[in-house]
Write a protein that holds these residues in place. Structure first.
Motif, PDB file in Angstrom:
ATOM      1  N   LEU A   2       1.979   8.017  65.361  1.00  0.00           N
ATOM      2  CA  LEU A   2       1.444   6.680  65.312  1.00  0.00           C
ATOM      3  C   LEU A   2       2.535   6.055  64.671  1.00  0.00           C
ATOM      4  O   LEU A   2       3.073   6.189  63.721  1.00  0.00           O
ATOM      5  N   ARG A   3       2.961   4.791  65.363  1.00  0.00           N
ATOM      6  CA  ARG A   3       3.964   4.130  64.784  1.00  0.00           C
ATOM      7  C   ARG A   3       3.339   2.634  64.382  1.00  0.00           C
ATOM      8  O   ARG A   3       2.829   2.057  64.854  1.00  0.00           O
ATOM      9  N   VAL A   4       3.872   2.611  63.072  1.00  0.00           N
ATOM     10  CA  VAL A   4       3.460   1.409  62.193  1.00  0.00           C
ATOM     11  C   VAL A   4       4.407   0.641  61.834  1.00  0.00           C
ATOM     12  O   VAL A   4       5.437   1.028  61.186  1.00  0.00           O
ATOM     13  N   GLY A   5       4.360  -0.941  62.228  1.00  0.00           N
ATOM     14  CA  GLY A   5       5.399  -1.547  61.806  1.00  0.00           C
ATOM     15  C   GLY A   5       4.814  -2.357  60.486  1.00  0.00           C
ATOM     16  O   GLY A   5       3.909  -2.973  60.289  1.00  0.00           O
ATOM     17  N   LEU A   6       5.656  -2.249  59.433  1.00  0.00           N
ATOM     18  CA  LEU A   6       5.144  -2.897  58.109  1.00  0.00           C
ATOM     19  C   LEU A   6       6.251  -4.028  57.922  1.00  0.00           C
ATOM     20  O   LEU A   6       7.427  -3.820  57.769  1.00  0.00           O
ATOM     21  N   THR A   7       5.628  -5.117  57.451  1.00  0.00           N
ATOM     22  CA  THR A   7       6.514  -6.205  57.219  1.00  0.00           C
ATOM     23  C   THR A   7       5.935  -7.316  56.086  1.00  0.00           C
ATOM     24  O   THR A   7       4.658  -7.110  55.827  1.00  0.00           O
ATOM     25  N   GLY A   8       6.586  -8.207  55.670  1.00  0.00           N
ATOM     26  CA  GLY A   8       6.117  -9.040  54.776  1.00  0.00           C
ATOM     27  C   GLY A   8       7.290 -10.085  54.063  1.00  0.00           C
ATOM     28  O   GLY A   8       8.446  -9.594  54.229  1.00  0.00           O
ATOM     29  N   GLY A   9       6.920 -11.423  53.771  1.00  0.00           N
ATOM     30  CA  GLY A   9       7.972 -11.983  53.197  1.00  0.00           C
ATOM     31  C   GLY A   9       8.597 -11.553  52.038  1.00  0.00           C
ATOM     32  O   GLY A   9       8.009 -10.720  51.320  1.00  0.00           O
ATOM     33  N   ILE A  10       9.780 -12.120  51.695  1.00  0.00           N
ATOM     34  CA  ILE A  10      10.373 -11.647  50.339  1.00  0.00           C
ATOM     35  C   ILE A  10       9.474 -12.001  49.215  1.00  0.00           C
ATOM     36  O   ILE A  10       9.139 -13.027  49.049  1.00  0.00           O
ATOM     37  N   GLY A  11       9.293 -11.033  48.375  1.00  0.00           N
ATOM     38  CA  GLY A  11       8.413 -11.052  47.038  1.00  0.00           C
ATOM     39  C   GLY A  11       7.137 -11.076  47.328  1.00  0.00           C
ATOM     40  O   GLY A  11       6.234 -11.174  46.458  1.00  0.00           O
ATOM     41  N   SER A  12       6.642 -10.335  48.656  1.00  0.00           N
ATOM     42  CA  SER A  12       5.593 -10.244  48.940  1.00  0.00           C
ATOM     43  C   SER A  12       4.873  -8.868  48.359  1.00  0.00           C
ATOM     44  O   SER A  12       3.656  -8.457  48.013  1.00  0.00           O
ATOM     45  N   GLY A  13       5.795  -8.058  48.060  1.00  0.00           N
ATOM     46  CA  GLY A  13       5.331  -6.687  47.645  1.00  0.00           C
ATOM     47  C   GLY A  13       5.379  -5.597  48.580  1.00  0.00           C
ATOM     48  O   GLY A  13       4.794  -4.664  48.655  1.00  0.00           O
ATOM     49  N   LYS A  14       6.143  -5.820  49.739  1.00  0.00           N
ATOM     50  CA  LYS A  14       6.229  -5.100  51.031  1.00  0.00           C
ATOM     51  C   LYS A  14       6.952  -3.589  50.646  1.00  0.00           C
ATOM     52  O   LYS A  14       6.233  -2.536  51.042  1.00  0.00           O
ATOM     53  N   SER A  15       7.787  -3.471  49.762  1.00  0.00           N
ATOM     54  CA  SER A  15       8.366  -2.276  49.176  1.00  0.00           C
ATOM     55  C   SER A  15       7.512  -1.329  48.486  1.00  0.00           C
ATOM     56  O   SER A  15       7.477  -0.205  48.470  1.00  0.00           O
ATOM     57  N   GLU A  16       6.413  -2.025  47.437  1.00  0.00           N
ATOM     58  CA  GLU A  16       5.574  -1.359  46.879  1.00  0.00           C
ATOM     59  C   GLU A  16       4.483  -0.727  47.863  1.00  0.00           C
ATOM     60  O   GLU A  16       4.246   0.453  47.886  1.00  0.00           O
ATOM     61  N   VAL A  17       4.197  -1.418  48.590  1.00  0.00           N
ATOM     62  CA  VAL A  17       3.369  -1.128  49.920  1.00  0.00           C
ATOM     63  C   VAL A  17       4.055   0.156  50.536  1.00  0.00           C
ATOM     64  O   VAL A  17       3.398   1.349  50.776  1.00  0.00           O
ATOM     65  N   SER A  18       5.093   0.057  50.774  1.00  0.00           N
ATOM     66  CA  SER A  18       5.838   1.124  51.586  1.00  0.00           C
ATOM     67  C   SER A  18       5.935   2.539  50.601  1.00  0.00           C
ATOM     68  O   SER A  18       5.660   3.541  51.045  1.00  0.00           O
ATOM     69  N   ARG A  19       6.358   2.477  49.548  1.00  0.00           N
ATOM     70  CA  ARG A  19       6.304   3.388  48.514  1.00  0.00           C
ATOM     71  C   ARG A  19       4.831   4.230  48.379  1.00  0.00           C
ATOM     72  O   ARG A  19       4.813   5.295  48.454  1.00  0.00           O
ATOM     73  N   ARG A  20       3.744   3.473  48.521  1.00  0.00           N
ATOM     74  CA  ARG A  20       2.523   4.015  48.308  1.00  0.00           C
ATOM     75  C   ARG A  20       2.199   4.646  49.634  1.00  0.00           C
ATOM     76  O   ARG A  20       1.391   5.705  49.601  1.00  0.00           O
ATOM     77  N   LEU A  21       2.576   4.134  50.590  1.00  0.00           N
ATOM     78  CA  LEU A  21       2.137   4.992  51.897  1.00  0.00           C
ATOM     79  C   LEU A  21       2.909   6.318  51.980  1.00  0.00           C
ATOM     80  O   LEU A  21       2.295   7.048  52.396  1.00  0.00           O
ATOM     81  N   ALA A  22       4.221   6.061  51.481  1.00  0.00           N
ATOM     82  CA  ALA A  22       4.983   7.322  51.441  1.00  0.00           C
ATOM     83  C   ALA A  22       4.183   8.303  50.660  1.00  0.00           C
ATOM     84  O   ALA A  22       4.319   9.604  50.893  1.00  0.00           O
ATOM     85  N   ALA A  23       3.769   8.057  49.553  1.00  0.00           N
ATOM     86  CA  ALA A  23       3.170   8.917  48.661  1.00  0.00           C
ATOM     87  C   ALA A  23       1.816   9.412  49.110  1.00  0.00           C
ATOM     88  O   ALA A  23       1.330  10.593  48.905  1.00  0.00           O
ATOM     89  N   HIS A  24       1.328   8.683  50.180  1.00  0.00           N
ATOM     90  CA  HIS A  24       0.230   9.023  50.820  1.00  0.00           C
ATOM     91  C   HIS A  24       0.575  10.150  52.055  1.00  0.00           C
ATOM     92  O   HIS A  24      -0.202  11.062  52.417  1.00  0.00           O
ATOM     93  N   GLY A  25       1.662  10.048  52.510  1.00  0.00           N
ATOM     94  CA  GLY A  25       2.147  11.132  53.383  1.00  0.00           C
ATOM     95  C   GLY A  25       2.862  10.611  54.745  1.00  0.00           C
ATOM     96  O   GLY A  25       3.251  11.424  55.611  1.00  0.00           O
ATOM     97  N   ALA A  26       2.881   9.082  54.782  1.00  0.00           N
ATOM     98  CA  ALA A  26       3.777   8.900  55.708  1.00  0.00           C
ATOM     99  C   ALA A  26       5.213   9.082  55.719  1.00  0.00           C
ATOM    100  O   ALA A  26       5.741   9.219  54.797  1.00  0.00           O
ATOM    101  N   VAL A  27       5.740   8.806  56.905  1.00  0.00           N
ATOM    102  CA  VAL A  27       7.089   9.153  57.298  1.00  0.00           C
ATOM    103  C   VAL A  27       7.720   7.737  57.310  1.00  0.00           C
ATOM    104  O   VAL A  27       7.361   6.980  58.114  1.00  0.00           O
ATOM    105  N   VAL A  28       8.419   7.263  56.017  1.00  0.00           N
ATOM    106  CA  VAL A  28       8.960   5.652  55.983  1.00  0.00           C
ATOM    107  C   VAL A  28      10.313   5.687  56.572  1.00  0.00           C
ATOM    108  O   VAL A  28      11.151   6.517  55.820  1.00  0.00           O
ATOM    109  N   ILE A  29      10.606   4.740  57.629  1.00  0.00           N
ATOM    110  CA  ILE A  29      11.767   4.463  58.122  1.00  0.00           C
ATOM    111  C   ILE A  29      12.293   3.018  57.582  1.00  0.00           C
ATOM    112  O   ILE A  29      11.433   2.164  58.101  1.00  0.00           O
ATOM    113  N   ASP A  30      12.850   2.916  56.457  1.00  0.00           N
ATOM    114  CA  ASP A  30      13.437   1.726  55.934  1.00  0.00           C
ATOM    115  C   ASP A  30      14.554   1.156  56.543  1.00  0.00           C
ATOM    116  O   ASP A  30      15.792   1.345  56.218  1.00  0.00           O
TER     117      ASP A  30
END
Length: 208
Positions: A2-30
């Motif tokens: 499953l390919r998920v595109g994650l985005t957000g404006g600067i200062g939105s907190g996208k990186s924190e969401v990315s980290r939390r998804l990785a902790a759940h087991g997602a393969v994150v490509i930054d």
């Protein structure tokens, strides 16, 4: 996969969401991380950038001076196009390598800051947008990153609008509240993503 595109404006907190998804087991490509890697000292990418922009864009230790490059291309469409012509293909190749290495049943999250600006939504099965009010973005950029409000507004203004990002989203994560609020929303998103991935594989979803 499953390919998920994650985005957000600067200062939105996208990186924190990315980290939390990785902790759940997602393969994150930054994409941002890869963009830094492809212009590390000794890489063909850095050699090409230096050839295009001159040795002035190098720090004394030989690394790329990102602030200087940003100052050169910001507001200059031709110079930005020249930079992107070097970096984007290298980033694309590395992203493809990482995707090929991921397990077939993985949930792969592509952390792409300029997903909306570059019209990339169609490349993903699911698009997730992390959203926050502009005032919240400004507060985070000035207090956490130490930017002036003028600089922060300029960076926000150079990106897609909140409305444009939300228009391409399958899921919008409101990150205007606390970290606990964000955690709950990411947990809900992960549950939905795992449910969809299981359905596409024709398997029953296992509740966490």
């Amino acid at each position: 996969m499953l390919r998920v595109g994650l985005t957000g404006g600067i200062g939105s907190g996208k990186s924190e969401v990315s980290r939390r998804l990785a902790a759940h087991g997602a393969v994150v490509i930054d994409a941002d991380k890869i963009a830094r890697e492809v212009v590390e000292p000794g890489t063909p990418g850095l050699a090409a950038v230096t050839a295009e922009f001159g040795a002035q864009v190098l720090l004394p230790d030989g690394r790329l001076d990102r602030e200087k490059v940003a100052a050169i291309v910001f507001g200059d469409a031709d110079r930005l196009k020249a930079l992107n012509a070097i970096v984007h293909p290298l980033v694309g190749e590395r992203m493809q390598e990482l995707m090929d290495a991921a397990p077939e049943d993985a949930i792969v999250v592509y952390d792409v800051p300029l997903l909306t600006e570059n019209d990339l939504a169609g490349f993903y099965d699911v698009v997730v947008v992390v959203d926050a009010p502009v005032r919240t973005q400004l507060d985070r950029l000035t207090t956490v990153r130490g930017m002036t409000e003028e600089a922060a507004r300029a960076r926000i203004g150079a990106q897609a609008t909140r409305e444009a990002r939300r228009a391409v989203a399958d899921h919008v994560i409101d990150n205007s509240g606390s970290l606990d609020d964000l955690k709950a929303r990411v947990d809900e998103l992960w549950e939905e993503l795992t449910r969809r991935a299981a359905a596409e594989r024709g398997q029953p979803h296992q509740e966490a």
